[in-house]
Design a protein around this motif. Sequence first.
Motif, PDB file in Angstrom:
ATOM      1  N   GLY A 310     -10.967  10.452   4.704  1.00 59.32           N
ATOM      2  CA  GLY A 310     -10.814   8.998   4.613  1.00 59.32           C
ATOM      3  C   GLY A 310     -10.620   8.546   3.179  1.00 59.32           C
ATOM      4  N   ALA A 314      -7.398   6.775   1.406  1.00 59.30           N
ATOM      5  CA  ALA A 314      -7.517   5.509   0.685  1.00 59.30           C
ATOM      6  C   ALA A 314      -7.149   5.639  -0.789  1.00 59.30           C
ATOM      7  CB  ALA A 314      -8.934   4.970   0.833  1.00 59.30           C
ATOM      8  N   GLU A 471       2.663  -0.199   5.560  1.00 63.59           N
ATOM      9  CA  GLU A 471       1.729   0.050   6.654  1.00 63.59           C
ATOM     10  C   GLU A 471       2.271   1.190   7.510  1.00 63.59           C
ATOM     11  OE1 GLU A 471       3.008  -2.919   5.908  1.00 63.59           O
ATOM     12  OE2 GLU A 471       1.386  -4.355   5.607  1.00 63.59           O
ATOM     13  N   HIS A 472       1.432   2.167   7.781  1.00 65.49           N
ATOM     14  CA  HIS A 472       1.854   3.296   8.621  1.00 65.49           C
ATOM     15  C   HIS A 472       0.615   3.943   9.231  1.00 65.49           C
ATOM     16  CE1 HIS A 472       0.783   5.285   4.846  1.00 65.49           C
ATOM     17  NE2 HIS A 472       0.603   6.389   5.544  1.00 65.49           N
ATOM     18  N   ARG A 473       0.842   4.744  10.252  1.00 66.85           N
ATOM     19  CA  ARG A 473      -0.251   5.393  10.957  1.00 66.85           C
ATOM     20  C   ARG A 473      -0.073   6.897  10.864  1.00 66.85           C
ATOM     21  NH1 ARG A 473       1.572   0.570  11.235  1.00 66.85           N
ATOM     22  NH2 ARG A 473       3.219   1.357  12.578  1.00 66.85           N
ATOM     23  N   ILE A 474      -1.182   7.593  10.579  1.00 65.87           N
ATOM     24  CA  ILE A 474      -1.140   9.050  10.600  1.00 65.87           C
ATOM     25  C   ILE A 474      -2.297   9.552  11.451  1.00 65.87           C
ATOM     26  CG2 ILE A 474       0.015   9.346   8.374  1.00 65.87           C
ATOM     27  CD1 ILE A 474      -2.730   9.893   7.149  1.00 65.87           C
ATOM     28  N   GLY A 475      -2.288  10.844  11.732  1.00 62.42           N
ATOM     29  CA  GLY A 475      -3.361  11.394  12.556  1.00 62.42           C
ATOM     30  C   GLY A 475      -3.129  12.852  12.858  1.00 62.42           C
TER      31      GLY A 475
ATOM     32  N   SER B  17       3.032  -2.953  16.521  1.00 67.44           N
ATOM     33  CA  SER B  17       3.833  -1.877  15.940  1.00 67.44           C
ATOM     34  C   SER B  17       5.042  -1.628  16.835  1.00 67.44           C
ATOM     35  CB  SER B  17       3.009  -0.605  15.796  1.00 67.44           C
ATOM     36  OG  SER B  17       2.909   0.053  17.041  1.00 67.44           O
ATOM     37  N   ARG B  47      -2.018  -8.350   5.821  1.00 63.01           N
ATOM     38  CA  ARG B  47      -1.879  -7.277   6.808  1.00 63.01           C
ATOM     39  C   ARG B  47      -2.111  -5.886   6.213  1.00 63.01           C
ATOM     40  NH1 ARG B  47       3.717  -6.996   9.866  1.00 63.01           N
ATOM     41  NH2 ARG B  47       4.305  -6.144   7.834  1.00 63.01           N
ATOM     42  N   GLU B  48      -1.639  -5.694   4.969  1.00 62.93           N
ATOM     43  CA  GLU B  48      -1.745  -4.355   4.376  1.00 62.93           C
ATOM     44  C   GLU B  48      -3.173  -3.977   4.003  1.00 62.93           C
ATOM     45  OE1 GLU B  48      -0.141  -6.917   3.101  1.00 62.93           O
ATOM     46  OE2 GLU B  48      -0.768  -7.268   1.031  1.00 62.93           O
ATOM     47  N   LYS B  49      -4.077  -4.949   4.136  1.00 64.43           N
ATOM     48  CA  LYS B  49      -5.474  -4.644   3.785  1.00 64.43           C
ATOM     49  C   LYS B  49      -6.288  -4.170   4.991  1.00 64.43           C
ATOM     50  CE  LYS B  49      -5.969  -6.244  -0.612  1.00 64.43           C
ATOM     51  NZ  LYS B  49      -6.989  -6.152  -1.644  1.00 64.43           N
ATOM     52  N   VAL B  51      -7.273  -1.510   7.841  1.00 69.75           N
ATOM     53  CA  VAL B  51      -7.174  -0.092   8.192  1.00 69.75           C
ATOM     54  C   VAL B  51      -7.891   0.104   9.528  1.00 69.75           C
ATOM     55  CG1 VAL B  51      -7.699   2.281   7.524  1.00 69.75           C
ATOM     56  CG2 VAL B  51      -7.210   0.590   5.762  1.00 69.75           C
ATOM     57  N   TYR B  64      -2.133   3.251  16.732  1.00 70.55           N
ATOM     58  CA  TYR B  64      -0.671   3.381  16.772  1.00 70.55           C
ATOM     59  C   TYR B  64      -0.002   2.075  17.183  1.00 70.55           C
ATOM     60  CZ  TYR B  64      -1.259   8.440  16.430  1.00 70.55           C
ATOM     61  OH  TYR B  64      -1.578   9.697  16.000  1.00 70.55           O
ATOM     62  N   VAL B  66      -1.053  -1.088  16.406  1.00 69.36           N
ATOM     63  CA  VAL B  66      -1.150  -2.239  15.494  1.00 69.36           C
ATOM     64  C   VAL B  66      -0.434  -1.890  14.198  1.00 69.36           C
ATOM     65  CG1 VAL B  66      -3.149  -3.590  16.242  1.00 69.36           C
ATOM     66  CG2 VAL B  66      -3.505  -1.473  14.997  1.00 69.36           C
ATOM     67  N   ASN B  67       0.324  -2.852  13.710  1.00 72.72           N
ATOM     68  CA  ASN B  67       1.141  -2.579  12.529  1.00 72.72           C
ATOM     69  C   ASN B  67       0.344  -2.811  11.241  1.00 72.72           C
ATOM     70  OD1 ASN B  67       3.247  -2.026  10.892  1.00 72.72           O
ATOM     71  ND2 ASN B  67       4.246  -4.021  11.126  1.00 72.72           N
ATOM     72  N   THR B  68      -0.702  -1.995  11.094  1.00 70.94           N
ATOM     73  CA  THR B  68      -1.483  -2.018   9.855  1.00 70.94           C
ATOM     74  C   THR B  68      -1.549  -0.575   9.376  1.00 70.94           C
ATOM     75  OG1 THR B  68      -3.550  -1.559  10.986  1.00 70.94           O
ATOM     76  CG2 THR B  68      -2.926  -3.891  10.770  1.00 70.94           C
ATOM     77  N   PHE B  69      -2.316  -0.300   8.340  1.00 70.22           N
ATOM     78  CA  PHE B  69      -2.599   1.096   8.029  1.00 70.22           C
ATOM     79  C   PHE B  69      -3.499   1.631   9.132  1.00 70.22           C
ATOM     80  CE2 PHE B  69      -1.044  -0.295   3.989  1.00 70.22           C
ATOM     81  CZ  PHE B  69      -0.397   0.834   3.488  1.00 70.22           C
ATOM     82  N   GLY B  70      -3.253   2.866   9.546  1.00 75.05           N
ATOM     83  CA  GLY B  70      -4.008   3.399  10.671  1.00 75.05           C
ATOM     84  C   GLY B  70      -4.264   4.886  10.538  1.00 75.05           C
ATOM     85  N   PHE B  71      -5.393   5.316  11.099  1.00 74.60           N
ATOM     86  CA  PHE B  71      -5.734   6.735  11.043  1.00 74.60           C
ATOM     87  C   PHE B  71      -6.325   7.149  12.381  1.00 74.60           C
ATOM     88  CE2 PHE B  71      -6.399   9.951   7.548  1.00 74.60           C
ATOM     89  CZ  PHE B  71      -6.572  11.014   8.409  1.00 74.60           C
ATOM     90  N   HIS B  72      -5.569   7.966  13.105  1.00 73.52           N
ATOM     91  CA  HIS B  72      -6.018   8.519  14.382  1.00 73.52           C
ATOM     92  C   HIS B  72      -6.657   9.856  14.040  1.00 73.52           C
ATOM     93  CE1 HIS B  72      -4.699  10.411  18.469  1.00 73.52           C
ATOM     94  NE2 HIS B  72      -5.841   9.787  18.624  1.00 73.52           N
ATOM     95  N   VAL B  85     -13.126   5.783   3.538  1.00 77.16           N
ATOM     96  CA  VAL B  85     -12.164   4.741   3.153  1.00 77.16           C
ATOM     97  C   VAL B  85     -12.901   3.580   2.483  1.00 77.16           C
ATOM     98  CG1 VAL B  85     -10.531   3.019   4.014  1.00 77.16           C
ATOM     99  CG2 VAL B  85     -10.534   5.320   5.021  1.00 77.16           C
ATOM    100  N   LEU B  92     -10.834  -3.265   1.396  1.00 81.58           N
ATOM    101  CA  LEU B  92     -10.086  -3.162   2.649  1.00 81.58           C
ATOM    102  C   LEU B  92     -10.937  -3.621   3.834  1.00 81.58           C
ATOM    103  CD1 LEU B  92      -8.495   0.358   2.041  1.00 81.58           C
ATOM    104  CD2 LEU B  92      -7.374  -1.872   1.777  1.00 81.58           C
TER     105      LEU B  92
END
Lengths: 628, 340
Positions: A310, A314, A471-475, B17, B47-49, B51, B64, B66-72, B85, B92
């Motif tokens: 994490g 960040a 803005e993007h998603r990873i995993g 998204s 929006r960019e803040k 996560v 996946y 929501v159009n923000t920063f994301g971590f699956h 984070v 954030l």
Amino acid sequence: MSTATAPTSGARNIKTVQLDEIVIRFVGDSGDGMQLAGTQMTNTTAVFGNDVVTLPDFPAEIRAPAGSLAGVSGFQINLSSHDIRTPGDQVNCLVAMNPAGLKANLADLEPGGILLVNEDAFGKVNLQKAGYEVNPLEDGSLAGFRLFKVPLDKLTTEGNKGSALTARALGRCRNFTALGLVYWMFNRSLNETLRWIDAKFGKKPEVAQANANALKTGYYFGETCETFVENYQVPKARIAPGRYRKLTGNEAVALGLVTAAKLAGKELFYGSYPITPASDILHQLSIYKNYGVRTFQAEDEIAAMTSVIGAAFAGALAVTGTSGPGVALKAEGIGLAVCTELPMVIVNVQRGGPSTGLPTKTEQADLLQAVCGRNGECPVPVIAPCTPGDCFNMAIEAFRIALEYMTPVMLLSDGYLANGAEPWMLPSEASLPKLRVQHPTAPNSDGGFMPYLRDAKLARPWAVPGTPGLEHRIGGLEKEDVSGNVSYDPLNHEHMIKTRAAKVAGIAKSLPKVEINGSPTGGDLLVIGWGSTYGAINTAVERCRRNGMDVSSVHLRYLFPFQQDLGDVLKRFKRVLCPEMNLGQLSKLLRATYLVDVMSLPKVQGKPFMVRDIAGAIEALMKGNNGR
Amino acid sequence: MSNNVTMPQLTAKDFASDQDIRWCPGCGDYSILAQVKKVLPTLGIPREKFVFVSGIGCSSRFPYYVNTFGFHSIHGRAPAVASGVKIVRPDLSVWVITGDGDALSIGGNHLLHAIRRNLDIKIILFNNRIYGLTKGQYSPTSEFGKKTKSTPMGSVDFPLHPLSVAIGAEATFVARSLDVNTKHLEEVLVRAAGHKGTAFVEVYQNCNIFNDLAFEYVAGKDTRDDHMLALEHGKPLIFGKNRDRGIRLSGTTPEIVQLGGDVKEDDLLFHDEKANEPTLAYLLSRMHHPDFPEPMGVFRAVQRPTYEALVNQQIGAARAQQGEGTLEALFDDGETWVVN
Ligand SMILES: Cc1ncc(C[n+]2csc(CCOP(=O)(O)OP(=O)(O)O)c2C)c(N)n1
Ligand code: SF4
Ligand SMILES: [Mg+2]
């Protein structure tokens, strides 16, 4: 090894024998303060200007039953007037604080070696606890050594007449009495230790006074007691000019990590769960708050690893440290780090395994775990320092690789490097590598931001939260190349696996050439090793070369990927021998990678190799060779 | 007249998204996603803040969409990822999306510790009382005796109650809502977002494939008013279609009483979400269907310094006292000596 003799000043006629090198070992109960005595001797010796290598050896129990063999704690120091790389095979001077310490260590004392014992500790109960039926100080069994029976308890009490401290508290000072005597015997100055006592116990003046008195009492006892007719001097070593300090491997890792963060213009995040022998890195880093270092004592190693992921996501310079059992717990998280291609470092200070194993003893048996120990095709670069001081360099190197290639990197230290110390020259800032970090601020394609659009090194961009438009998603689900969207496409999966493998393999292009110690063009035998066996291997190989054998050595600091020319180097030698503190893990990797018939020389006793272990194996091989 | 240039007002659409949503048609997750997307633009945070961090499960696919920063991330570990984070980037707005298995089974440890540290993160637990993604095994919140694929003769595991767990872990904000009660859910999400500290929200979520109608008693039009109790700070605990029943304390145990006659509103238990001691919140978290109406809303909302604030305070204090560390000072520390 004695060279010149000269009488010292003083009332008595004591001659001072010049020695080239001496190995001293302090042994006693875990409560006897042997680690402290050893550390003080090391500091004093380093400041004096000898080269010094140390080997602390302590039990896993904090306080094993007093006086028992299980509770014996030891600290070995090799001090020398020339460049040395190991703590020494054979002990020249053994300081035994109790019967158990004597019993457990006597076998390592050279014939005729100096044996200082605390005779006050050789009462019936202690003898029994150590399994002695008769007192070895009286039955003549120690006749083969230069035995000095010293009443350390009595001396400590007498030296502190009038002290307000209890007898028990005074008893705790006896390690300083022993240390004082050792200082006299090896012509060391008391100043460093007196200063240390002052700083440490300044707030408790009577304790400071008692320890200082004990130290001086031991010293004067040597000077005045008629039994001592000679003492020893190991002249300063000729080492490279510069400013030095003493550093253990764990301290060096911590310094290296903080330095890497500074060089990268970043702040460090260290997520960890306490475990021997890695905890000191956590302790050390927790004091560097004014460097922006955030330490996070997580609830377990899984949380330590994933918090680091994490933090890396960040934008921090993120690192976790642990030992083998912790790496096992982190494995799934490391896989996530490989998939998300974020830069971070995993430090494994290896200890004896499997399972809880030997927590305080050293081993190198996590190499295959580091290289292969995760589900799926999961390449992680693996590097290893070879001396305590080298831990500093390799911690920075780990981050260089992590940042340049956007990948987790495993740094393999071990218990011997972690707790062992050596003089370390303070580096100039100019001599340090540059670490470059770039975070994109704008989309990298017409279609918006593509988190898996790679550069020439196949590294992906490190876009951090808070950046508008990125803005993007990873995993951990498989990614579509370039876009990073979830993809179950079979060919994309194979492409991504090959790409991640190629990226890590490509790191080899950034590595230096293999250094050969001996004959670069090849010869009869190459001894190859990695990690903390460096000192023992090189010393053994150099000794054998001086004896006319055609033997060379290579010490690997890069274990995955290997350096590009390694295969070529291996093939220049008729035979290859690989000493390792495991059952042949590097030899397995070398054989599999290069189809070279590497012979393994394993040792898994929780103890580092002796020079003679390796020299003996080389000699045996070379004899066979001559007969061919 | 002045010409004020204002920030473009974002809408729910801006938080959608471009990914196709893969939940089963009719899944309760859709509704929760819709409410979150509705709430985010109202918070005044760019929006960019944002996560969104999730674990593994149907619910954990959320980031996946929501159009923000994301971590699956991986199964159960989202609170730990989110902690990393938030500690390094306190600026954030960090949200954890998790399921009942993800949060309470494999990730139970991380959930407890994130909550007790009181990191300023929002944890939304989608409780469908089943493992959805792995196709229908019982979960740690499934009822005792529940028959599922892995418990053909009924489960013999005693269930956990997420809010009781959170309160036991020293939570500063605890709330419950329901996927289909969109208005209520929206309000609870707004309250959670506004809380400074760990906000733990359990959302009853229907898995129409493997555990359909699990929450029908509070979701169904005909039954819900008699089986839920809307919590309001400072107000007596009253429920029922005709708002004619209430909760009264008998010793230390709650009981249902009929209002009117002898029983006045003042005799009832009054809700106090700000109570220092979590006793009342815990008592409410133990009221279960069918014996009691289930409380919905904010159970507890108290203030305690956040973990990341304390960490960063120490960093600030160290810098103020010792000055920003330099490499020179880092190296030249302790006993040093010079060799010429
Ligand atoms: C280490 C690991 N173990 C097991 C799984 C398989 N698994 C994926 S999701 C899941 C349970 C999910 O249940 P829940 O958290 O309730 O989420 P839901 O699908 O119901 O939303 C399991 C067991 C996994 N992905 N990783
Ligand atoms: S399995 Fe259940 S929880 Fe998962 S998407 Fe389908 S309905 Fe929703
Ligand atoms: Mg579920």
